[in-house]
Design a protein around this motif. Structure first.
Motif, mmCIF file in Angstrom:
data_model
loop_
_atom_site.group_PDB
_atom_site.id
_atom_site.type_symbol
_atom_site.label_atom_id
_atom_site.label_comp_id
_atom_site.label_asym_id
_atom_site.label_seq_id
_atom_site.Cartn_x
_atom_site.Cartn_y
_atom_site.Cartn_z
ATOM 1 N N ALA A 41 -7.838 6.120 -18.079
ATOM 2 C CA ALA A 41 -7.077 7.155 -17.379
ATOM 3 C C ALA A 41 -7.456 7.256 -15.907
ATOM 4 C CB ALA A 41 -7.287 8.508 -18.071
ATOM 5 N N GLU A 42 -8.775 7.289 -15.614
ATOM 6 C CA GLU A 42 -9.213 7.510 -14.233
ATOM 7 C C GLU A 42 -10.552 6.829 -13.983
ATOM 8 O OE1 GLU A 42 -10.374 11.233 -11.209
ATOM 9 O OE2 GLU A 42 -10.086 11.567 -13.380
ATOM 10 N N ILE A 43 -10.672 6.182 -12.821
ATOM 11 C CA ILE A 43 -11.947 5.609 -12.388
ATOM 12 C C ILE A 43 -12.575 6.597 -11.409
ATOM 13 C CG2 ILE A 43 -13.049 3.772 -11.068
ATOM 14 C CD1 ILE A 43 -11.021 1.836 -12.217
ATOM 15 N N VAL A 44 -13.740 7.120 -11.783
ATOM 16 C CA VAL A 44 -14.415 8.132 -10.965
ATOM 17 C C VAL A 44 -15.337 7.491 -9.939
ATOM 18 C CG1 VAL A 44 -15.948 10.143 -11.035
ATOM 19 C CG2 VAL A 44 -14.262 9.797 -12.870
ATOM 20 N N ALA A 45 -16.020 6.425 -10.325
ATOM 21 C CA ALA A 45 -16.962 5.735 -9.423
ATOM 22 C C ALA A 45 -16.383 4.372 -9.060
ATOM 23 C CB ALA A 45 -18.317 5.581 -10.078
ATOM 24 N N ALA A 46 -15.984 4.207 -7.809
ATOM 25 C CA ALA A 46 -15.352 2.963 -7.368
ATOM 26 C C ALA A 46 -16.385 1.870 -7.142
ATOM 27 C CB ALA A 46 -14.561 3.212 -6.079
ATOM 28 N N ALA A 69 -15.876 6.926 -15.570
ATOM 29 C CA ALA A 69 -14.427 6.942 -15.760
ATOM 30 C C ALA A 69 -14.091 7.808 -16.961
ATOM 31 C CB ALA A 69 -13.909 5.519 -15.971
ATOM 32 N N THR A 70 -12.796 8.031 -17.164
ATOM 33 C CA THR A 70 -12.333 8.742 -18.355
ATOM 34 C C THR A 70 -11.286 7.893 -19.056
ATOM 35 O OG1 THR A 70 -10.648 9.933 -17.066
ATOM 36 C CG2 THR A 70 -12.772 11.020 -17.381
ATOM 37 N N LEU A 71 -11.258 8.031 -20.386
ATOM 38 C CA LEU A 71 -10.305 7.313 -21.231
ATOM 39 C C LEU A 71 -9.398 8.304 -21.935
ATOM 40 C CD1 LEU A 71 -12.638 4.763 -23.083
ATOM 41 C CD2 LEU A 71 -10.946 4.182 -21.360
ATOM 42 N N SER A 72 -8.155 7.887 -22.168
ATOM 43 C CA SER A 72 -7.268 8.634 -23.061
ATOM 44 C C SER A 72 -7.308 7.924 -24.393
ATOM 45 C CB SER A 72 -5.840 8.658 -22.506
ATOM 46 O OG SER A 72 -5.793 9.377 -21.297
ATOM 47 N N GLU A 99 1.829 1.898 -23.205
ATOM 48 C CA GLU A 99 1.779 2.365 -21.824
ATOM 49 C C GLU A 99 1.135 1.346 -20.905
ATOM 50 O OE1 GLU A 99 -0.240 6.050 -21.737
ATOM 51 O OE2 GLU A 99 0.804 6.859 -23.460
ATOM 52 N N ALA A 100 0.365 0.428 -21.478
ATOM 53 C CA ALA A 100 -0.396 -0.481 -20.640
ATOM 54 C C ALA A 100 0.503 -1.555 -20.066
ATOM 55 C CB ALA A 100 -1.505 -1.130 -21.457
ATOM 56 N N PRO A 101 0.384 -1.886 -18.789
ATOM 57 C CA PRO A 101 1.155 -2.963 -18.205
ATOM 58 C C PRO A 101 0.696 -4.303 -18.760
ATOM 59 C CG PRO A 101 -0.520 -2.201 -16.665
ATOM 60 C CD PRO A 101 -0.548 -1.268 -17.814
ATOM 61 N N ALA A 102 1.627 -5.288 -18.715
ATOM 62 C CA ALA A 102 1.284 -6.632 -19.194
ATOM 63 C C ALA A 102 0.225 -7.232 -18.316
ATOM 64 C CB ALA A 102 2.532 -7.508 -19.209
ATOM 65 N N LYS A 103 -0.659 -8.028 -18.947
ATOM 66 C CA LYS A 103 -1.760 -8.637 -18.195
ATOM 67 C C LYS A 103 -1.659 -10.140 -18.363
ATOM 68 C CE LYS A 103 -4.741 -6.300 -20.559
ATOM 69 N NZ LYS A 103 -3.917 -5.397 -21.263
ATOM 70 N N ASP A 104 -2.037 -10.854 -17.328
ATOM 71 C CA ASP A 104 -2.021 -12.308 -17.401
ATOM 72 C C ASP A 104 -3.403 -12.879 -17.604
ATOM 73 O OD1 ASP A 104 -1.758 -12.907 -13.790
ATOM 74 O OD2 ASP A 104 -3.142 -11.740 -15.007
ATOM 75 N N LYS A 158 -8.082 -1.510 -14.844
ATOM 76 C CA LYS A 158 -7.479 -0.591 -13.888
ATOM 77 C C LYS A 158 -6.900 0.608 -14.630
ATOM 78 C CE LYS A 158 -6.117 -4.368 -10.792
ATOM 79 N NZ LYS A 158 -4.984 -5.074 -10.162
ATOM 80 N N PRO A 159 -6.743 1.747 -13.946
ATOM 81 C CA PRO A 159 -6.124 2.904 -14.598
ATOM 82 C C PRO A 159 -4.761 2.535 -15.175
ATOM 83 C CG PRO A 159 -7.114 3.566 -12.532
ATOM 84 C CD PRO A 159 -7.204 2.078 -12.577
ATOM 85 N N GLY A 160 -4.520 2.972 -16.403
ATOM 86 C CA GLY A 160 -3.259 2.675 -17.081
ATOM 87 C C GLY A 160 -3.336 1.508 -18.031
ATOM 88 N N GLU A 161 -4.414 0.718 -17.940
ATOM 89 C CA GLU A 161 -4.533 -0.437 -18.825
ATOM 90 C C GLU A 161 -5.124 -0.026 -20.167
ATOM 91 O OE1 GLU A 161 -4.890 -4.255 -15.859
ATOM 92 O OE2 GLU A 161 -6.708 -3.510 -16.834
ATOM 93 N N ALA A 162 -4.640 -0.675 -21.225
ATOM 94 C CA ALA A 162 -5.151 -0.426 -22.567
ATOM 95 C C ALA A 162 -6.488 -1.141 -22.746
ATOM 96 C CB ALA A 162 -4.149 -0.908 -23.611
ATOM 97 N N VAL A 163 -7.403 -0.508 -23.459
ATOM 98 C CA VAL A 163 -8.711 -1.109 -23.723
ATOM 99 C C VAL A 163 -9.041 -0.950 -25.204
ATOM 100 C CG1 VAL A 163 -9.621 -0.738 -21.402
ATOM 101 C CG2 VAL A 163 -9.926 1.033 -23.127
ATOM 102 N N ALA A 164 -9.791 -1.919 -25.725
ATOM 103 C CA ALA A 164 -10.261 -1.853 -27.106
ATOM 104 C C ALA A 164 -11.696 -1.351 -27.116
ATOM 105 C CB ALA A 164 -10.169 -3.232 -27.756
ATOM 106 N N VAL A 165 -12.137 -0.858 -28.258
ATOM 107 C CA VAL A 165 -13.507 -0.383 -28.368
ATOM 108 C C VAL A 165 -14.462 -1.542 -28.110
ATOM 109 C CG1 VAL A 165 -13.622 -0.770 -30.865
ATOM 110 C CG2 VAL A 165 -15.134 0.915 -29.810
#
Length: 519
Positions: free
Chosen positions: A57-62, A74-77, A84-89, A25-32
């Motif tokens: 950062a943004e999901i362009v195609a839902a 989508a776009t990545l920062s 910045e990423a929220p905790a995930k379970d 989801k937007p705001g979540e951290a991702v690894a390569v």
């Protein structure tokens, strides 16, 4: 810096796909290389990995949208956006993150699916030799993969601790896919301790649990079924719990619905003996004594190739018999000297290989193959020698058998047979054959009709040597006889050529000196 995530190449003649599921989801951290989303085409499902580490950062195609090749998804920062990423379970990302943080000096190392060989794109994880938390040394075997041709062992790329298993036993993985994550270096032990939290009973989870059949088809909760699957289920009047999902996390795909519809149609079809009645149910006491075992990929491939051979080739079999007296006498006379000099036993296979190579020179169409509207003649003999193994029949190839000596042939057959039984044959060793020998006689077969090994046009079946009364020069004498069977593709080999080939093999074996004289 902003990084674009675009639709990858989808394959030949495929120009668009549907966005099936977003895993982030937007705001979540991702690894390569971490999976961002899954696309579905009318042929395959495509996972889209992250091109860089950072934050979505943004999901362009839902989900549910149709996108073309190279369209913006989508776009990545890019950069260190972990704070910045929220905790995930979710278990898998959490385990990866913990492995990196708690390890201190430990470095995260991915365990990838190795190259599987020419034309092989996927494999099944058959066995994990290590569990999460186990320490491993570099090149120690982590798991074994099974393809439709060979078994492949996956060694550890570094010394450290296995922190996460991403592909459980029984799961299908693609070449280049990720199998597991290791923590290498000084912090490996600490990383393993936090990679997986203990269960309520205190036991540590060794591998991700494969989705149960009962849960696989559920379309609610965290698992979102493919849009095309939902549409087809609605059209066919099926509910999600009637379909077993094969997608990620048990997600129902379009093919799963098609299989469920086909199974329902087959189950309701009348039997041949009782056209109006459905198939009788299996009694409970019989069902309790049955055992259902999934076919191995090798067995599935054997079944498919043999049936394809029957469906494609105009297969015909011609028979003859050979008096093995002279070959047996020659073998008995020289077998001790042969073994002492060459270090290998003198068997019958070298005589048959030599005889076939001799006959193939005279009848080259038996050593040819059809390619479209062309006939491809082979000016060499790569002899396939069928070998039974605990997992099924394989056909290793003896290359350039026509230029080999008796000793070289016997050594090659012995070595290939040993590697076949140990499951160590590579795919290269089972490809490129031009003709095949199949010795059913070692199992006691008196006569059979072998099936072609496509794209080859001929296969010779050898059988049991059995004493039989024969009329020789007006007298009845007992001779060691063997039935020979040549199955051939009648599209390319005429009856005259097939019979000539078999007669030449018979002549060479009944008078082995012909092989030395090239007659």
């Amino acid at each position: 810096m902003s990084v674009e995530v675009r639709v990858p190449t989808l394959g030949e003649s495929v120009t668009e796909a549907t966005v099936a599921t977003w895993f982030k989801k937007p705001g979540e951290a991702v690894a390569v290389d971490e999976m961002l989303c899954e696309l579905e085409t009318d042929k395959v499902t495509v996972e889209v990995p992250s091109p860089a580490a950072g934050t979505l950062a943004e999901i362009v195609a839902a989900e549910g949208e149709t996108v073309g090749v190279d369209a913006l998804l989508a776009t990545l920062s890019e950069g260190d956006a972990g704070s910045e990423a929220p905790a995930k379970d979710k278990a898998a990302p959490a385990a990866t993150a913990d492995a990196k943080e708690s390890g201190g000096k430990g470095e995260s190392v991915d365990v990838m699916v190795p190259t599987l060989g020419e034309s092989v794109t996927e494999a099944t994880v058959s066995t994990w030799f290590k569990a999460v938390g186990d320490s491993v040394t570099q090149d120690e075997m982590l798991c074994e993969l099974e393809t439709d041709k060979v078994s492949v062992e996956v060694p550890a790329p570094a010394s450290g601790t296995l922190t996460e298993i991403l592909a459980a036993e029984g799961q299908t993985v693609e070449a280049g896919g990720k199998l597991a994550v290791m923590s290498a270096g000084a912090g490996a032990g600490a990383a393993a301790g936090s990679a997986r939290p203990p269960a309520e009973g205190g036991a540590e989870t060794a591998a991700p649990k494969a989705p149960d059949a009962a849960d696989a088809g559920k379309g609610s909760g965290d698992v979102e079924d493919a849009p095309s699957a939902k549409k087809m289920m609605a059209e066919k009047g099926l509910s999600p719990d009637q379909v077993k999902g094969s997608g990620r996390d048990g997600r129902i795909m379009k093919e799963d619905v098609q299989k469920a519809v086909a199974a329902a149609t087959s189950a309701s079809a009348p039997t041949a003996s009782a056209p109006a009645a459905p198939r009788a149910p299996v009694p409970a006491d019989d069902a309790a004594r049955e055992e259902r075992v999934k076919m191995t990929r090798l067995r599935q491939t054997i079944a498919k190739r043999l049936k394809d051979s029957q469906n494609t080739a105009a297969m015909l079999t011609t028979y003859n018999e050979v008096d093995m007296t002279e070959v047996m006498a020659l073998r008995n006379q020289y077998k001790d000297q042969f073994e002492k000099k060459h270090g290998v036993r003198l068997g019958f296979m070298s005589f048959f290989t030599k005889a076939c190579c001799h006959a193939l020179k005279e009848v080259p169409e038996v050593n040819a193959e059809i390619d479209g509207t062309d006939i491809v003649y082979k000016n060499f003999v790569h002899m396939g020698v069928a070998a039974g193994t605990p997992t099924g029949l394989v056909v290793p190839v003896i290359r350039d058998a026509d230029s080999m000596s008796f000793a070289e042939i016997e050594k090659a057959i012995a070595e290939k047979g040993r590697r076949a039984r140990d499951g160590k044959l590579s795919m290269a060793e089972m490809q490129g054959g031009t003709f095949t020998l199949s010795n059913g006689g070692v199992y006691g077969s008196l006569m059979s009709s072998p099936i072609l090994n496509p794209p080859q046009s001929g296969i010779l079946g050898m059988h049991k040597i059995q004493d039989r009364p024969m009329a020789i020069n007006g007298e009845v004498v007992i001779r060691p006889m063997m039935y020979l069977a040549l199955s051939y593709d009648h599209r390319i080999v005429d009856g005259k050529g097939a019979v000539t080939f078999l007669v030449r093999v018979k002549e060479a074996l009944e008078d082995p000196r012909r092989l030395l004289m090239d007659l």
